[in-house]
Design an enzyme around this catalytic site. Structure first.
Site, PDB file in Angstrom:
ATOM      1  N   THR A  40       0.660  -1.203   0.059  1.00 56.67           N
ATOM      2  CA  THR A  40      -0.053   0.019   0.041  1.00 56.67           C
ATOM      3  C   THR A  40       1.017   1.266   0.173  1.00 56.67           C
ATOM      4  O   THR A  40       1.961   1.165   0.540  1.00 56.67           O
ATOM      5  CB  THR A  40      -1.009   0.125   1.250  1.00 56.67           C
ATOM      6  OG1 THR A  40      -1.545  -1.298   1.369  1.00 56.67           O
ATOM      7  CG2 THR A  40      -1.672   1.375   1.408  1.00 56.67           C
ATOM      8  N   ASP A  56      -3.708   4.696  -2.319  1.00 56.00           N
ATOM      9  CA  ASP A  56      -3.816   4.108  -3.444  1.00 56.00           C
ATOM     10  C   ASP A  56      -4.850   2.944  -3.444  1.00 56.00           C
ATOM     11  O   ASP A  56      -5.579   3.000  -2.364  1.00 56.00           O
ATOM     12  CB  ASP A  56      -2.722   3.546  -3.805  1.00 56.00           C
ATOM     13  CG  ASP A  56      -2.430   2.244  -3.164  1.00 56.00           C
ATOM     14  OD1 ASP A  56      -2.101   1.050  -3.715  1.00 56.00           O
ATOM     15  OD2 ASP A  56      -2.211   2.254  -1.816  1.00 56.00           O
ATOM     16  N   ARG A  58      -4.900  -0.529  -4.775  1.00 55.09           N
ATOM     17  CA  ARG A  58      -4.562  -1.937  -5.047  1.00 55.09           C
ATOM     18  C   ARG A  58      -4.535  -2.587  -3.754  1.00 55.09           C
ATOM     19  O   ARG A  58      -3.703  -2.258  -2.868  1.00 55.09           O
ATOM     20  CB  ARG A  58      -3.328  -1.812  -5.854  1.00 55.09           C
ATOM     21  CG  ARG A  58      -2.660  -3.290  -6.300  1.00 55.09           C
ATOM     22  CD  ARG A  58      -1.251  -3.270  -6.966  1.00 55.09           C
ATOM     23  NE  ARG A  58      -1.688  -2.822  -8.115  1.00 55.09           N
ATOM     24  CZ  ARG A  58      -0.544  -2.700  -9.228  1.00 55.09           C
ATOM     25  NH1 ARG A  58       0.720  -2.965  -8.610  1.00 55.09           N
ATOM     26  NH2 ARG A  58      -0.704  -2.319 -10.353  1.00 55.09           N
ATOM     27  N   LYS A  72      -9.434   2.360   0.953  1.00 54.52           N
ATOM     28  CA  LYS A  72      -8.381   2.218   1.845  1.00 54.52           C
ATOM     29  C   LYS A  72      -8.741   3.280   3.093  1.00 54.52           C
ATOM     30  O   LYS A  72      -8.049   3.165   4.085  1.00 54.52           O
ATOM     31  CB  LYS A  72      -6.751   2.254   1.646  1.00 54.52           C
ATOM     32  CG  LYS A  72      -6.639   0.875   0.627  1.00 54.52           C
ATOM     33  CD  LYS A  72      -5.180   1.055   0.523  1.00 54.52           C
ATOM     34  CE  LYS A  72      -5.032  -0.373  -0.709  1.00 54.52           C
ATOM     35  NZ  LYS A  72      -3.566  -0.285  -1.215  1.00 54.52           N
ATOM     36  N   GLY A  86      -1.299  -2.746   5.678  1.00 58.46           N
ATOM     37  CA  GLY A  86      -1.119  -4.133   6.363  1.00 58.46           C
ATOM     38  C   GLY A  86      -2.068  -5.021   5.904  1.00 58.46           C
ATOM     39  O   GLY A  86      -2.338  -5.153   4.801  1.00 58.46           O
ATOM     40  N   SER A 168       4.100  -0.190   1.888  1.00 58.36           N
ATOM     41  CA  SER A 168       5.274  -0.542   1.089  1.00 58.36           C
ATOM     42  C   SER A 168       5.555   0.575   0.406  1.00 58.36           C
ATOM     43  O   SER A 168       6.948   0.803  -0.163  1.00 58.36           O
ATOM     44  CB  SER A 168       4.921  -1.992   0.448  1.00 58.36           C
ATOM     45  OG  SER A 168       3.741  -1.558  -0.548  1.00 58.36           O
ATOM     46  N   ASP A 205       6.203   1.439  -6.563  1.00 57.82           N
ATOM     47  CA  ASP A 205       6.313   0.232  -5.562  1.00 57.82           C
ATOM     48  C   ASP A 205       5.251  -0.818  -6.284  1.00 57.82           C
ATOM     49  O   ASP A 205       4.069  -0.418  -6.598  1.00 57.82           O
ATOM     50  CB  ASP A 205       5.682   0.604  -4.361  1.00 57.82           C
ATOM     51  CG  ASP A 205       5.367  -0.349  -3.461  1.00 57.82           C
ATOM     52  OD1 ASP A 205       4.162  -0.189  -2.745  1.00 57.82           O
ATOM     53  OD2 ASP A 205       6.101  -1.106  -3.351  1.00 57.82           O
ATOM     54  N   SER A 208       1.776  -1.044  -4.612  1.00 53.50           N
ATOM     55  CA  SER A 208       0.720  -0.145  -4.790  1.00 53.50           C
ATOM     56  C   SER A 208       0.216  -0.045  -6.193  1.00 53.50           C
ATOM     57  O   SER A 208       1.055  -0.089  -7.026  1.00 53.50           O
ATOM     58  CB  SER A 208       1.170   1.226  -4.196  1.00 53.50           C
ATOM     59  OG  SER A 208       1.712   1.034  -3.113  1.00 53.50           O
TER      60      SER A 208
END
Lengths: 273, 201
Positions: A40, A56, A58, A72, A86, A168, A205, A208
């Protein structure tokens, strides 16, 4: 049986009874099952009129994208929202639970919820589970004492910051903030900076991706901009669809097997009542 | 009363088939401040007179009408502290329902659960029944609803109802004035007039 109205202390927290058994199993060579972490990028900033949160969209299960457009940014109170990174189930469950507790507190006090109340409820819950509830949160809101932005870590520690990133993609997003953040941003500048940070996470990343969600909280007003930016639109090669014409594929061999009826209809009596 | 030898133990029926403690609880309700509710075509109104024991009491600290959820409110007649306990339990039950079903609790469900709590206290050891009757007003997918919950745990749906002191006069007044297609403003006006009727008693 008989229930009296005393409030007995609740039996909560993690049950450590099986830890000895687990250790014994590990020594014998058994692998503990791993749980899925979702990559994330979640961010938050404080601007001149309040707080802006971004995320984001995903959700991943290892190398596979499980949800291309998940939410999220979770609702906690009309003036408090929380981004979660997480384990998705953990963040959902813990934010729902604290949101419910905040609502009850609101009724009892007759006042608007405060961000520090949400913060303390979250951190004490996470601490009592000793980090096993894998929820890393960015909590932001505006209450009577002003705008607040906090990060909450899975073990229960918290930070209070003017700008925060988790997940992340946090390093990619933090790089953007560290170079471009300044105090007293306007709403549009804040949204632009935030979107830049999330996009940095989305493109750099793997955990994400997809779209940018934004939530702007000011005194007395909250705007939830779902899919504020869509930097990854789906592109279709052919809008007419694919057409496989007979004769374009080479036939190597043909075998025809007629289907034989195997069922035999037999006259039987009706079932006895 | 002839049943007085059976009124010491809550969990014992009297020979006439009554639970005397519940009868006593209803007396406690009947001597409380008047409260009433009226169901209009587009909403529900509940009202009560906030009679304070002296002019020195800070009236902002007294809340007789309280919210159980954003769309369900409640007023009581009888013992104030008992109503506080019930409101607190009902609020928690509404939140638990939302956590489980992700749906705001329908009025009938909340009334049912509140009534279940009140009934529990008429069949347990070491506790006494609640000394309040509640008027629960709510608006959900089934439209405006008004329920009365008694200390025994029984509940009724009303178009208009009153509880507490002066209840018979209030109910007669409401019967005369109530119409099925009443608007909310009319209902508020009627509620105030009904309360005024019993003002000097």
């Amino acid at each position: 049986m008989v229930k009296t109205s005393i409030n007995a202390p609740t039996k909560g927290g993690f049950n450590f009874d099986l830890c000895q058994r687990n250790e014994m199993l590990l020594k014998k060579g058994m692998q503990l099952p791993t749980f899925r972490k979702t990559g994330t990028t979640i961010v938050g900033i404080v601007f001149q009129d309040g707080v802006i949160l971004g995320a984001d969209t995903r959700a991943t299960e290892g190398p596979i994208v499980a949800d291309k457009n998940c939410e999220k940014i979770h609702y906690m109170a009309p003036n408090i929202y929380c981004c979660g990174a997480g384990t998705a189930a953990d963040t959902e469950a813990v934010t729902d639970m604290v949101s419910s507790q905040l609502q009850l507190h609101c009724y009892a006090t007759g006042r608007e919820s405060r961000v520090v109340t949400a913060l303390t409820l979250l951190k004490s819950h996470l601490f009592s589970y000793q980090g096993h509830v894998s929820a890393a949160l960015v909590l932001g809101g505006v209450d009577i004492s002003g705008p607040h932005l906090h990060t909450v870590y899975p073990h229960g520690s918290t930070d209070t910051l003017p700008f925060a990133t988790m997940g992340s993609g946090s390093l990619a997003a933090m790089a953007v903030f560290e170079s471009k953040f300044r105090e007293g941003l306007t709403k549009d500048e804040g949204i632009q900076l935030l979107c830049e940070a999330i996009c940095s996470g989305i493109f750099n990343d793997l955990g994400s991706g997809s779209n940018v969600d934004v939530c702007i909280i000011t005194k007395g007003h909250t705007e939830y901009l779902r899919n504020h930016q869509l930097p990854n639109p789906r592109t279709y090669v052919s809008s007419r669809g694919y057409n496989f014409v007979k004769g374009h594929t080479e036939v190597l061999s043909t075998k025809i097997t007629p289907l034989k009826s195997k069922a035999e209809a037999a006259l039987v009596d009706a079932m006895e009542e | 009363m002839g049943d007085s030898q059976y009124s010491f133990s809550l969990t014992t029926f009297s020979p006439s088939g009554k639970l005397v403690q519940i009868e006593h609880a209803l007396m406690a309700v009947g001597s409380g401040q008047t409260s009433l509710g009226i169901k209009a075509a587009n909403g529900v109104v509940i009202a009560t007179e906030k009679k304070l024991p002296s002019i020195l009491v800070d009236e902002t600290s007294v809340q007789k009408i309280q919210l159980m959820t954003t769309n369900i409110g409640v007023v009581y007649s009888g013992m104030g502290p008992d109503s506080r306990v019930l409101v607190r339990k009902s609020r928690k039950q509404a939140q638990q329902y939302y956590r489980l079903y992700k749906e705001p609790i329908p009025v009938t469900q909340l009334v049912r659960e509140t009534a279940a709590v009140m009934q529990e206290f008429t069949q347990s050891g070491g506790v006494r029944p609640f000394g309040v009757s509640l008027l629960v007003a709510g608006y959900d997918d089934n439209g405006p609803q008004l329920f009365q919950v008694d200390p025994s745990g029984s509940y009724f749906s009303w178009k208009a109802s009153a509880m507490g002191k002066n209840v018979s006069n209030a109910k007669t007044f409401l019967e005369k004035r109530y119409t099925d297609d009443m608007e909310l403003d009319d209902a508020v006006h009627t509620a105030i007039l009904t309360l005024k009727e019993g003002y000097f008693l």
